[in-house]
Design a protein around this motif. Structure first.
Motif, PDB file in Angstrom:
ATOM      1  N   THR A   1       0.861  -1.173   0.000  1.00 36.96           N
ATOM      2  CA  THR A   1       0.000   0.000   0.000  1.00 36.96           C
ATOM      3  C   THR A   1       0.901   1.227   0.000  1.00 36.96           C
ATOM      4  O   THR A   1       1.781   1.357   0.857  1.00 36.96           O
ATOM      5  CB  THR A   1      -0.933   0.014   1.223  1.00 36.96           C
ATOM      6  N   THR A   2       0.685   2.099  -0.963  1.00 39.62           N
ATOM      7  CA  THR A   2       1.529   3.278  -1.146  1.00 39.62           C
ATOM      8  C   THR A   2       0.710   4.544  -0.951  1.00 39.62           C
ATOM      9  O   THR A   2      -0.408   4.650  -1.466  1.00 39.62           O
ATOM     10  CB  THR A   2       2.141   3.286  -2.565  1.00 39.62           C
ATOM     11  N   CYS A   3       1.272   5.494  -0.221  1.00 37.30           N
ATOM     12  CA  CYS A   3       0.662   6.816  -0.092  1.00 37.30           C
ATOM     13  C   CYS A   3       1.023   7.602  -1.347  1.00 37.30           C
ATOM     14  O   CYS A   3       2.207   7.829  -1.615  1.00 37.30           O
ATOM     15  CB  CYS A   3       1.162   7.531   1.162  1.00 37.30           C
ATOM     16  N   ASN A   4       0.029   8.024  -2.104  1.00 36.58           N
ATOM     17  CA  ASN A   4       0.265   8.748  -3.348  1.00 36.58           C
ATOM     18  C   ASN A   4       0.775  10.170  -3.108  1.00 36.58           C
ATOM     19  O   ASN A   4       1.289  10.802  -4.020  1.00 36.58           O
ATOM     20  CB  ASN A   4      -1.018   8.794  -4.180  1.00 36.58           C
ATOM     21  N   VAL A   5       0.643  10.673  -1.881  1.00 30.81           N
ATOM     22  CA  VAL A   5       1.112  12.019  -1.530  1.00 30.81           C
ATOM     23  C   VAL A   5       2.596  12.004  -1.203  1.00 30.81           C
ATOM     24  O   VAL A   5       3.362  12.828  -1.699  1.00 30.81           O
ATOM     25  CB  VAL A   5       0.301  12.590  -0.340  1.00 30.81           C
ATOM     26  N   THR A   6       3.008  11.044  -0.368  1.00 27.52           N
ATOM     27  CA  THR A   6       4.393  11.017   0.116  1.00 27.52           C
ATOM     28  C   THR A   6       5.278  10.003  -0.591  1.00 27.52           C
ATOM     29  O   THR A   6       6.497  10.095  -0.527  1.00 27.52           O
ATOM     30  CB  THR A   6       4.425  10.693   1.619  1.00 27.52           C
ATOM     31  N   GLY A   7       4.662   8.998  -1.197  1.00 24.23           N
ATOM     32  CA  GLY A   7       5.433   7.920  -1.821  1.00 24.23           C
ATOM     33  C   GLY A   7       5.851   6.831  -0.850  1.00 24.23           C
ATOM     34  O   GLY A   7       6.452   5.837  -1.247  1.00 24.23           O
ATOM     35  N   ARG A   8       5.545   7.008   0.423  1.00 25.09           N
ATOM     36  CA  ARG A   8       5.888   5.988   1.408  1.00 25.09           C
ATOM     37  C   ARG A   8       4.972   4.778   1.239  1.00 25.09           C
ATOM     38  O   ARG A   8       3.844   4.906   0.787  1.00 25.09           O
ATOM     39  CB  ARG A   8       5.784   6.550   2.820  1.00 25.09           C
ATOM     40  N   TYR A   9       5.470   3.603   1.616  1.00 22.72           N
ATOM     41  CA  TYR A   9       4.723   2.373   1.371  1.00 22.72           C
ATOM     42  C   TYR A   9       4.795   1.421   2.558  1.00 22.72           C
ATOM     43  O   TYR A   9       5.669   1.527   3.421  1.00 22.72           O
ATOM     44  CB  TYR A   9       5.252   1.672   0.117  1.00 22.72           C
ATOM     45  N   TYR A  10       3.841   0.502   2.572  1.00 25.67           N
ATOM     46  CA  TYR A  10       3.754  -0.538   3.588  1.00 25.67           C
ATOM     47  C   TYR A  10       3.567  -1.869   2.873  1.00 25.67           C
ATOM     48  O   TYR A  10       2.751  -1.975   1.958  1.00 25.67           O
ATOM     49  CB  TYR A  10       2.553  -0.279   4.512  1.00 25.67           C
ATOM     50  N   VAL A  11       4.315  -2.872   3.290  1.00 26.84           N
ATOM     51  CA  VAL A  11       4.206  -4.203   2.702  1.00 26.84           C
ATOM     52  C   VAL A  11       3.669  -5.144   3.769  1.00 26.84           C
ATOM     53  O   VAL A  11       4.154  -5.151   4.899  1.00 26.84           O
ATOM     54  CB  VAL A  11       5.575  -4.708   2.183  1.00 26.84           C
TER      55      VAL A  11
END
Length: 92
Positions: A14-24
């Motif tokens: 899951t990726t935050c489209n604002v920050t580019g940070r992601y969770y797997v």
């Protein structure tokens, strides 16, 4: 009535489209459209802050069993991944 068997097992990102940070993470379900985006603490904070509409979940891999799913997540979510600045996972 018995609960439906969770027979779909997958690794997701899951990726935050604002920050580019992601969770797997991993998830088992009986319906791919169950609305599940992830359960990580940082991910939940990101969804509250930026809104669910600004997050994208992609399925990386399907696994045949829950046991194989758990083993595969262990292979993917490593110390190196967790230490990546853009990763929202807190631990292996």
């Amino acid at each position: 009535m018995a609960r439906k068997q969770r027979n779909i097992h997958y690794i997701y990102k899951t990726t935050c489209n604002v920050t580019g940070r992601y969770y797997v993470g991993m998830h088992s379900a009986y319906n791919l459209e169950d609305g599940y985006m992830g359960s990580g603490k940082r991910l939940r904070y990101s969804i509250r802050k930026h809104g669910i509409e600004n997050h994208t979940k992609e399925i990386l891999e399907f696994l045949p069993t829950k046991e194989e799913l758990v083993l595969r997540e262990i292979e993917i979510v490593t110390k190196e991944l967790v230490e990546t600045p853009m990763c929202m996972n807190l631990r292996e």
